[in-house]
Each structure stands twice: as structure tokens, then as C-alpha cells.
Enzyme design. Structure first.
Site, short mmCIF file in Angstrom:
data_model
loop_
_atom_site.label_atom_id
_atom_site.label_comp_id
_atom_site.label_asym_id
_atom_site.label_seq_id
_atom_site.Cartn_x
_atom_site.Cartn_y
_atom_site.Cartn_z
N THR A 157 -42.30 -13.55 34.19
CA THR A 157 -41.73 -12.28 33.75
C THR A 157 -42.80 -11.33 33.21
O THR A 157 -43.85 -11.78 32.71
CB THR A 157 -40.69 -12.57 32.63
OG1 THR A 157 -40.38 -11.36 31.96
CG2 THR A 157 -41.23 -13.54 31.60
N ASP A 158 -42.51 -10.03 33.25
CA ASP A 158 -43.44 -9.06 32.65
C ASP A 158 -43.38 -9.11 31.12
O ASP A 158 -44.22 -8.53 30.44
CB ASP A 158 -43.15 -7.64 33.16
CG ASP A 158 -41.76 -7.13 32.79
OD1 ASP A 158 -40.92 -7.93 32.31
OD2 ASP A 158 -41.50 -5.92 32.99
N GLU A 159 -42.37 -9.84 30.58
CA GLU A 159 -42.23 -9.88 29.11
C GLU A 159 -43.38 -10.62 28.44
O GLU A 159 -43.58 -10.49 27.24
CB GLU A 159 -40.88 -10.51 28.72
CG GLU A 159 -39.71 -9.70 29.26
CD GLU A 159 -38.35 -10.16 28.79
OE1 GLU A 159 -38.25 -10.69 27.68
OE2 GLU A 159 -37.38 -9.99 29.55
N TYR B 3 -38.53 -16.72 24.07
CA TYR B 3 -38.45 -16.78 25.55
C TYR B 3 -39.78 -16.37 26.18
O TYR B 3 -40.35 -17.12 26.98
CB TYR B 3 -37.32 -15.86 26.06
CG TYR B 3 -37.42 -15.56 27.55
CD1 TYR B 3 -37.24 -16.57 28.50
CD2 TYR B 3 -37.71 -14.27 28.01
CE1 TYR B 3 -37.34 -16.30 29.87
CE2 TYR B 3 -37.81 -14.00 29.38
CZ TYR B 3 -37.64 -15.02 30.30
OH TYR B 3 -37.75 -14.76 31.65
N LYS C 62 -42.54 -18.55 28.37
CA LYS C 62 -42.96 -18.20 29.74
C LYS C 62 -44.49 -17.98 29.77
O LYS C 62 -45.16 -18.38 30.72
CB LYS C 62 -42.23 -16.95 30.24
CG LYS C 62 -40.75 -17.12 30.47
CD LYS C 62 -40.40 -18.13 31.57
CE LYS C 62 -40.74 -17.67 32.97
NZ LYS C 62 -40.23 -18.62 33.99
#
Ligand code: NAD
Length: 333
Positions: A134-136, A159, A163
Site C-alpha cells: 500500500t502507499d500508506e 496497519y 505493511k
């Protein structure tokens, strides 16, 4: 060339859309879908392809090393595309443990098993391990700028931290053991089969049932949105053509403030149902902001565009309508 591809998390939102895409796109590969069927996994998501002779479902946990070993042996796994994860930020705030277990330990179990088997088969260089991320992991942006593949990792939620950790483990298996890895970091997806806990399905379902539509804070947080089929196309490209050890950002070049996205959904449903839009707008309810809520995510997709020739094709006005029609059908069941 025929491959035996292990896909993890293929009963979830993106994984099930991806299997459907891959089986249609390339008919020689065998797909083995391993999924634990947590609350987020649903075999209904696999009905479109469950009878395909190139498809097998295995109910298992990515943290179960014995099962993974047996599976790699019995199915002669040649490649992995790893989607399985705990994926909802709010759940990670309420209970981070499952995120550490599945996203970090589970990813490591897969890496360990892949390395063991592929080094035995002398296929370390040819067998691909594609990690979906994810870009998060890059943290939060203010009004300007974009995340590139070189942006510093600054995850803010349990989260995104889990990741980010899994991305680092994948990187380390490439650097240390020469595993043929690629990582893709994608922005927010929308489309059919997404779990109703996520923003877009929740808004659609609540509007259809005339329930309050909760929006965090003032609704001014910004996200980039990508239609899931565009994500599947990008994954297929990177899986087949990406350079070993590389990272590719994937995004829609399509930023929306949460409130503007919700208003767009209100408009679209009002038009489809021939109802005054204000009836739906009045359902919007502002609720206490998410803890540590990232303000803005947006990715620079120059690398995947220029190196692999991928661009997002789906325009949000049309694709959000398709998504709404999918949930209307589900809601009428
Ligand atoms: P999802 O929650 O819809 O699906 C996750 C799937 O993984 C479910 O089928 C679940 O049963 C399975 N799973 C969970 N724990 C497991 C375990 N221990 N063993 C085996 N299977 C397990 O998630 P999604 O939205 O489809 O996301 C898929 C991947 O894409 C995730 O890695 C996520 O981080 C990443 N991602 C998602 C988005 C998005 O907008 N949804 C954006 C970028 C990246």
C-alpha cells in the site's frame, strides 16, 4: 509457459478480482488460491471462476509453515502473488495483534517457504515473489507533493506499520537471498466485492438503506482512488515484466476529498433511483476523527508508466456507477 501460481488472499476484494483477471488474460497458468476465510474473505467472491479447471482453492493460514511446505511440494508452486493481509486501518487501531501476525509473520512464512523450495529446485532467479502493498507505508502528505518509490517510509497506523515491515522483509529476501521479488505500493482501490467495512461500500450500502453515512472529522482528508480492474492490470504487468528487486507505485491520478467522494456517490445513486439528492445528503453525519488520521495520500506513477507502459484506464464517474450497481444488486438479495 505454464506456471503454478500461489495467490494468497484470493477470496478477498483485490485478490478475487485479480484471479478473475489473470485466468481470463492468460489461460496456461494454474492458480492456487490460499485463503484463511477470515471475516474479510468470502467464497462468493470466487464464484465467477471457481469451476475453472486451472483453479484450486485451499483453506489455510499463511502463518502455517507445515501447510505451506506441503502445498509448495504438492502443487509445485513456481510463483507467488501475495495479497493476504489484515487490511482495515480501523481494526488495526482497535486490535493490532492480528496485523502483526498475518501481515508480518505470515509474509515471512511465505518468504521462508518460497526460498527453501525454490533454492532446492534451482529456480531462485526465475520464480517470482510479488508482494502486494500500500502507499500508506509512506505516511501522510500535506497539500502538495506525491509519494515516489524513493520516499521515506513513515507509517502512522498499526496497519501501515505492519505493511511497511512486510515490505522490508521482502526487500531483505531479495538483497540477502536473491529471491526474485517485486513490490507494488498502491493507493485506495474501489470496485465490486470490497468488504462493506470500507468507505465506498459503506457509503453506498448506508444510502441504499437510508442509514446515517458516517464521515470522519470534517471530511477533508484526501485519498487517491483507483478502480480495482486497473490495479489488476498493473499487477499483471509488474508480475510478468517488473525488474527483480524493484518497487512500483500504482495509483489513479485521481484525488478526492472524502466529502466530495461521498457527494458524488449521493448524486449517482439519486440519479439511478430518480430521487432528490438532498434526501441522501441529509444522511451525512460527521463523526469523531480517526486516531492518527493521515491527511493525504497520493502517488507518483511515472515509473510504472514509463518503464512498463501501464496507465489507469477507468474513469471514476463510470466506474463508481458500476460499483454502485454491484452493491444495489447485493442489497436486493
Ligand atoms: P481484504 O481484506 O478484502 O482481503 C484479505 C484476504 O486475505 C481475505 O480473503 C482474508 O480471508 C485473507 N486472509 C487474511 N488473513 C489471512 C491469513 N492469515 N492467511 C490466509 N489468508 C488470510 O483485502 P484487500 O482490500 O483485497 O487487500 C488485499 C491486499 O492489497 C492487502 O495486502 C492490502 O494491504 C493491499 N492493498 C489494499 C488496498 C485497498 O484499497 N483495498 C490498497 C493498496 C493495497
Amino acid at each position: 509457459m505454464s506456471r503454478n501460481i500461489l495467490i494468497t488472499g484470493g477470496a478477498g476484494f483485490i485478490g478475487s478480482n485479480y484471479i478473475n483477471y489473470h485466468l481470463k488474460k492468460y489461460k496456461e497458468d494454474k492458480i492456487i488460491n490460499l485463503d484463511l476465510l477470515t471475516y474479510a474473505g468470502n467464497l462468493d467472491n470466487t464464484t465467477e471462476f471457481s469451476k475453472n479447471s486451472n483453479y484450486t482453492f485451499i483453506h489455510a493460514d499463511i502463518c502455517d509453515l507445515n501447510k505451506l511446505n506441503d502445498l509448495f511440494e504438492s502443487h509445485q508452486i513456481t510463483d507467488v502473488i501475495h495479497f493476504a493481509a489484515e487490511s482495515h486501518v480501523d481494526n488495526s487501531i482497535n486490535g493490532p495483534e492480528a496485523f502483526i501476525q498475518t501481515n508480518i509473520i505470515g509474509t515471512h512464512c511465505l518468504l521462508q517457504t518460497a526460498y527453501r523450495h525454490w533454492s532446492k529446485n534451482n529456480s531462485i532467479e526465475t520464480s517470482r515473489f510479488h508482494h502486494i502493498s500500500t502507499d500508506e507505508v509512506y505516511g501522510s502528505l500535506d497539500e502538495t507533493g506525491l509519494f515516489t518509490e524513493k520516499s521515506q517510509y513513515s507509517p502512522n497506523s498499526p496497519y501501515s506499520a505492519s505493511k511497511a515491515s512486510s515490505d522490508m522483509l521482502v526487500r531483505s529476501y531479495n538483497q540477502t537471498f536473491k529471491l526474485n521479488t517485486v513490490i507494488t505500493n498502491c493507493s485506495n482501490n474501489y470496485g465490486p466485492k470490497q468488504h462493506k467495512e470500507k468507505l465506498i461500500p459503506k457509503v453506498i450500502i448506508n444510502i441504499l438503506n437510508k442509514k446515517p453515512v458516517p464521515i470522519y472529522g470534517k471530511g477533508t482528508n484526501i485519498r487517491d482512488w483507483l478502480y480495482v480492474e486497473d490495479h489488476c492490470e498493473a499487477i499483471y504487468k509488474v508480475f510478468n515484466e517488473g525488474i527483480p528487486g524493484e518497487v512500483y507505485n500504482i495509483g489513479g491520478d485521481n484525488e478526492y476529498k472524502n466529502i466530495d467522494l461521498v457527494l458524488l456517490i449521493c448524486e449517482k445513486i439519486a440519479k439511478l433511483k430518480n430521487v432528490d439528492v438532498n434526501e441522501y445528503i441529509s444522511l451525512i453525519t460527521y463523526v469523531e476523527d480517526r486516531k492518527g488520521h493521515d491527511y493525504r495520500y497520493a502517488v507518483d506513477i511515472t515509473k510504472i508508466k514509463s518503464e512498463l507502459g501501464w496507465v489507469p484506464k477507468h474513469e471514476i464517474h463510470k466506474s463508481i456507477e458500476n460499483t454502485i450497481l454491484y452493491y444495489m444488486k447485493q442489497n436486493d438479495r
